[in-house]
Every structure is written in C-alpha cells, then in structure tokens.
Design a protein around this motif. Structure first.
Motif, PDB file in Angstrom:
ATOM      1  N   ARG A 225     -68.809 -62.026  41.584  1.00 33.02           N
ATOM      2  CA  ARG A 225     -69.219 -63.428  42.436  1.00 33.02           C
ATOM      3  C   ARG A 225     -69.981 -63.426  43.585  1.00 33.02           C
TER       4      ARG A 225
ATOM      5  N   GLU B 216     -61.791 -65.073  36.424  1.00 36.10           N
ATOM      6  CA  GLU B 216     -61.206 -65.541  37.717  1.00 36.10           C
ATOM      7  C   GLU B 216     -60.006 -66.381  37.445  1.00 36.10           C
ATOM      8  N   ARG B 217     -60.157 -67.200  36.532  1.00 39.32           N
ATOM      9  CA  ARG B 217     -58.710 -68.190  36.201  1.00 39.32           C
ATOM     10  C   ARG B 217     -57.694 -67.324  36.142  1.00 39.32           C
TER      11      ARG B 217
ATOM     12  N   ASP C 141     -66.660 -63.098  30.138  1.00 35.17           N
ATOM     13  CA  ASP C 141     -66.278 -64.169  30.557  1.00 35.17           C
ATOM     14  C   ASP C 141     -65.706 -64.304  32.031  1.00 35.17           C
ATOM     15  N   MET C 142     -66.530 -64.452  32.907  1.00 34.21           N
ATOM     16  CA  MET C 142     -66.185 -64.508  34.335  1.00 34.21           C
ATOM     17  C   MET C 142     -65.347 -65.585  34.618  1.00 34.21           C
ATOM     18  N   ASP C 143     -65.618 -66.821  33.983  1.00 30.77           N
ATOM     19  CA  ASP C 143     -64.779 -67.977  34.492  1.00 30.77           C
ATOM     20  C   ASP C 143     -63.151 -67.897  33.897  1.00 30.77           C
ATOM     21  N   GLU C 144     -63.104 -67.281  32.870  1.00 29.92           N
ATOM     22  CA  GLU C 144     -61.890 -66.992  32.366  1.00 29.92           C
ATOM     23  C   GLU C 144     -61.190 -65.748  33.125  1.00 29.92           C
TER      24      GLU C 144
ATOM     25  N   LYS D 113     -63.180 -59.894  31.864  1.00 25.47           N
ATOM     26  CA  LYS D 113     -64.426 -59.595  32.841  1.00 25.47           C
ATOM     27  C   LYS D 113     -65.076 -58.458  32.231  1.00 25.47           C
TER      28      LYS D 113
END
Length: 547
Positions: free
Chosen positions: A245, A217-218, A212-215, A207
């Motif tokens: 988000r 969050e995953r 890399d917000m998708d990674e 973050k």
C-alpha cells in the motif's frame, strides 16, 4: 509364527458403510485399486502409504491368500470386521503420548514409529493422523503419504482447523493447488472464526498467491480487530502496508505496536529494522533493532543474515558481517540460501576465493536446484577459476531448473559467445532472454554483435538502434560498443561513429575483455576503408579502463 498379513493396510469383505469410509480415508479408488470393483479384494501394490496401517479391518484367522501380484504383494479376500471391534483407542493414546515425548526431544524417527503404532491400534485417531501427516511432509519428504493422511484427518474431523491449515500449506507449497489451498484455509476460518491465526494465514495467502490486495487488507484488519495484540498479524499487516500500500505511517504504527506488545518477537524486530533502514534511513535505530533481535534469539537465521547484510553494506564492518554469516551457517549448515549469500560475501567483499568456493559447493549439495547459487557459482568458476567445463555444467543445470531465469540466460549466452565461440547457441539464448526482457539494452547489443559476425546486418542495425536508446547513461560501455559496430559495418554512420568513439575513449570508457574480432573480420570482409584505425579502436575498447 508371525502374522503373514501383518503388512496389510486394509482388508474387506462386505459392502459396508464403515469400510467405504476407510477406503476413502486411504485415498483409494475401488474402480482401479481393487481386484474387484465391488470391494471384495485389495491389491497391496496400491496401498503402501509409509506404514500407515488401517487395522480397523483386521484379517481373520481363517483368511486365505487370494492371489499373488506381480510385485509379490498379497491379494487377500477375507470377512469384514467392523472398526468398533478392531480399534483400541486407549492403546492408540498411549502410543501417541510416547510420540509426543519423542517430538519434544526432537527424535523424529521414534516419534514417527509411535504415531504409526497409534494408527495401527486406531486408524481414525485424529491427533496421530494430523501429526504423522506433518512429519511425513516436513521431516521425511514423503508427500504422497502425507497427503493421504491429511485427507484422512479431514474426513475424520472436517472442522479440525489445525489440520486444515497445515493441509492448506501442503497443497499450496507442495502440490501448487491454489484452489484447494484456499478452500482449506477458508474452512479453517469457518471452523474457528475467533482464531486470528487463521485469518492472518488467509490474508497472507490472498496477498501472495492470489494478488487480491483488497481482500488481504480486509482480512488483516479483521484479524487486528479480533485481537489487536496478536503480534504476528501486526507484523505481517505492517509489511503489507509498507510494501503493497505504500502507507509508511500506518506501517510504522503497526511495527511499533507489535514491538510494544511483544518486544521479544524477533521477526517483527528484524522487519522493523529493515523498515527503519530502508524507509527512514535511521541506521542507528535499525542497528538497535537488529541487535535486540540477536539478543533475544542468537540463532534466528533470518535476523542474522539481514543483520550481516546491514553491517556489510551500511556500516562497512566486514568483520562483524562475517561473524554474523558464520553464526547463521552454524545454525543452518544446510540452508542453501544462507550458504549462497555467504559465498557472495566471501568472494566479493573478502576476496577469499577458496572459502567462497567451499560455500558455493556446500550450497549446491544442500540444494542442487537453487538456481541463484548455480548461476553465481557458474560465474565464479568462469571468471575466477577459469574452469569453463564446470561453469558450463552449472549454467546448463540452472537453465534446466529455471529456463526463464534472466540473469542466468544472459550470463550463459555471454559465456557461449566469449568462451565457447558458439554463436548459434549464444544467439538462441539471447533471443530467449529478449523474450523475457524486451528492453534489455545489453541483450540488444550483444545479439547485434553476434549477427554482425555471421550475417543479418539489417536486424543487427535495428538492434543497435534499440540498444542505444536503452543506454541512457553516456558513460555506459554499451554505447561505446554500439558506436564501434556502426563504425565497423555501417558506412552511413562511420563519420559520426569515429567522433563518438574517440570522445568516449578519451573520457576513459572501456569494455574490458569484450571480444570484437568477429566484428573486425566482418568489417574487413566488407572492405572497411581504414583497417588500421578499425583494429586500433577494437584494441583500445577491449583494454582495461585507465587508472
């Protein structure tokens, strides 16, 4: 007789695989750090790593000096004795246990001494390598020694997750090597795939450092699935959902779950309080959470400062705010951020200038590179103390520390314009500021003022147009200044400017203390048709606002 080779960190004789490993652990390069590239001698100028002694290769009794280095260090050529003969794991463990007791008693000097002793007995004793690396970094600031020890520990145990995670923080925070930090964090996750802690650390890294917000969050979700009761992940995930988000319902769910799981986790209580304050405007609930965090840990400076700001800005309770700031300072008297925030409070809200100056000075001593404190202190010395030499020193230091600090650039430029009448340096500073903030109306207007004073009317006209577009608030003093510039030196605007200036002045708009003498002088030089009205406007604009 004392062993003349007692300070030797590593010695060698043969091309032995065990010794090659020790060379790697020490972080040495045989091509440059040894007398001979074939590993037959070692130059101690390159191996002093804070007392870390690679005694796996002991100097034999018959060793003779090989030569003398320029620094006076000894270069020796001796037979190699394998580490299995030299190391003493039992003695190393005894020293390590003493170090652990010193750690618990917060005696870092004694702890460090016994960790070094443990490594002298066994230079590949993993727990001592890890702990000494952390202490050298966190307590003593000996970064080169810390890095060598982190690397040594990784070589000894490449799957040691705790060392990998600490080493990752070091490479990120100290070296700024994001690729290496990510490699180490991912290695920690691989080493302990069931550890929610390392997943959370990696999520935070993705973050903050990678964006890399998708990674991120995953990883946060994987950590919650792995352990839905791990409050640190719940809190960090809640802040992620709030700030990155914008999913406030999910953020609140996570905050509440974290509080339910551990009602004494102060970091969650404080962040949840911020959430209730700023998202839901539920000030009573926010205060309850702040007070709960203080009750759990009255020395949690993060909560103390956030709670102080709340009592100051939301409740208007200056006495309670000051109590909380004092409590934070008592816990961390050398924390420059706390001292800086407290100084601002004492200056602006308490008008206690002596105490504010004490705190600014203490913050500068604690961290001479704290740019926000340097900038605030410079403004204080300029505006409150009228000590322009001290202010200039602070502005220049802040500029050296962070040449892209927009607030300092603008304040420094204004200082050079108003206090030093150094138009050339003021112009250069404003141009640097505009490169960072190309829509800053004040920079446009102030640079236009400078250019009117010493040439460049065409560029000044363009800057004024851009400043007016930025000054959307009709009560903005910047509009008053811009209309005066048009009245003074741009004849095509003069009639409309006179009307606009009069209306703004009648509405009580002023720009107190703003120097217009250079603009007036240029207007007179260009043959302004009404010098008396020109001077009258300039005087009224720079006067304090009517009460």
């Amino acid at each position: 007789m004392a062993d003349p080779f007692d300070a030797i960190l590593a010695v060698l004789g043969a091309k032995d695989a065990d010794f090659r490993q020790l060379v790697d652990i020490a972080g040495l390069d045989p091509a440059t750090d040894f007398v001979n590239g074939d590993l037959t001698g070692i130059d101690l100028r390159f191996t002093d790593i804070n007392g870390f002694n690679l005694r796996a290769c002991r100097v034999s009794e018959g060793a003779l000096p090989y030569g003398a280095a320029e620094s006076g260090a000894i270069i020796v050529k001796v037979p190699f004795i394998p580490k299995s003969v030299a190391s003493d794991r039992e003695a190393a463990e005894r020293e390590f246990h003493i170090a652990e007791e010193a750690w618990q008693q917060k005696d870092m000097h004694v702890c460090r001494h016994h960790l070094i002793a443990a490594l002298r007995y066994d230079p590949v004793y993993y727990p001592a390598l890890c702990n000494l690396a952390f202490i050298l970094q966190d307590v003593y600031g000996e970064m080169d020694g810390a890095e060598r020890l982190y690397r040594a520990a990784e070589l000894v145990d490449p799957s040691g997750a705790a060392n990998l995670a600490n080493f990752a923080v070091f490479m990120n925070d100290v070296r700024g090597d994001l690729d290496e930090a990510e490699r180490l964090l991912r290695a920690a996750v691989v080493a302990e795939p069931d550890s929610v802690r390392y997943l959370t650390n990696l999520a935070g890294f993705m973050k903050i450092e990678r964006g890399d917000m998708d990674e991120a969050e995953r990883l946060f979700r994987a950590a919650e699935e792995l352990d839905p009761m791990y409050t640190r992940n719940l809190t960090n995930f809640a802040m992620f959902m709030q700030n990155e988000r914008g999913d406030m319902d999910e953020a609140e769910r996570l905050f509440r779950m974290a509080e339910e799981v551990d009602p004494k986790y102060t970091r969650n209580l404080t962040n949840f309080a911020n959430f209730m304050q700023n998202v839901h405007s539920d000030m009573d609930e926010a205060e309850r959470l702040y007070r709960a965090a203080e009750a759990v840990d009255p020395e949690d400076t993060y909560n103390l400062v956030c709670f102080a700001d709340f009592m100051h800005l939301i409740r208007g309770d200056m006495d309670e705010a000051e109590r909380l700031y004092h409590a934070a300072e008592a816990v961390s008297p050398s924390d420059s951020h706390i001292l800086w925030g407290f100084a601002l409070f004492m200056e602006i809200s308490r008008c206690d200038m002596d105490e504010a100056e004490r705190l600014y000075r203490a913050a500068e001593i604690a961290d001479p590179r704290h740019v926000d404190n340097l900038w605030s202190f410079a403004l204080f010395m300029e505006e409150v103390r009228s000590d322009f030499d001290a202010a200039e020193r602070l502005y220049r230091t802040a500029d050296d520390v962070d040449p892209v600090h927009l607030n300092n650039l603008c304040s420094f430029a204004l200082f050079m314009l108003r206090r030093r009448q150094n138009l050339g340096e003021a112009e250069a500073l404003y141009r640097r500021a505009l490169a960072l903030a190309p829509d800053d109306g004040d920079c446009f207007g102030n640079l236009a003022c400078i250019l009117i004073g010493h040439g460049g009317l065409a560029e000044a006209s363009d800057l004024i147009d851009r400043a007016v577009l930025c000054a959307t608030d009709v009560q903005n003093p910047l509009l008053l200044e811009c209309w005066f510039y048009r009245y003074a030196v741009f004849p095509e605007w003069r009639q409309q400017a006179e009307v606009e200036i009069s209306a703004l002045l009648d509405a009580g708009i002023r720009s107190p203390g703003w120097g217009l003498s250079a603009v007036v002088a240029r207007a007179l030089e260009l043959g302004h048709p009404d010098p008396d009205r020109l001077r009258d406007f300039a005087d009224r604009i720079s006067q304090p606002e009517p009460s």
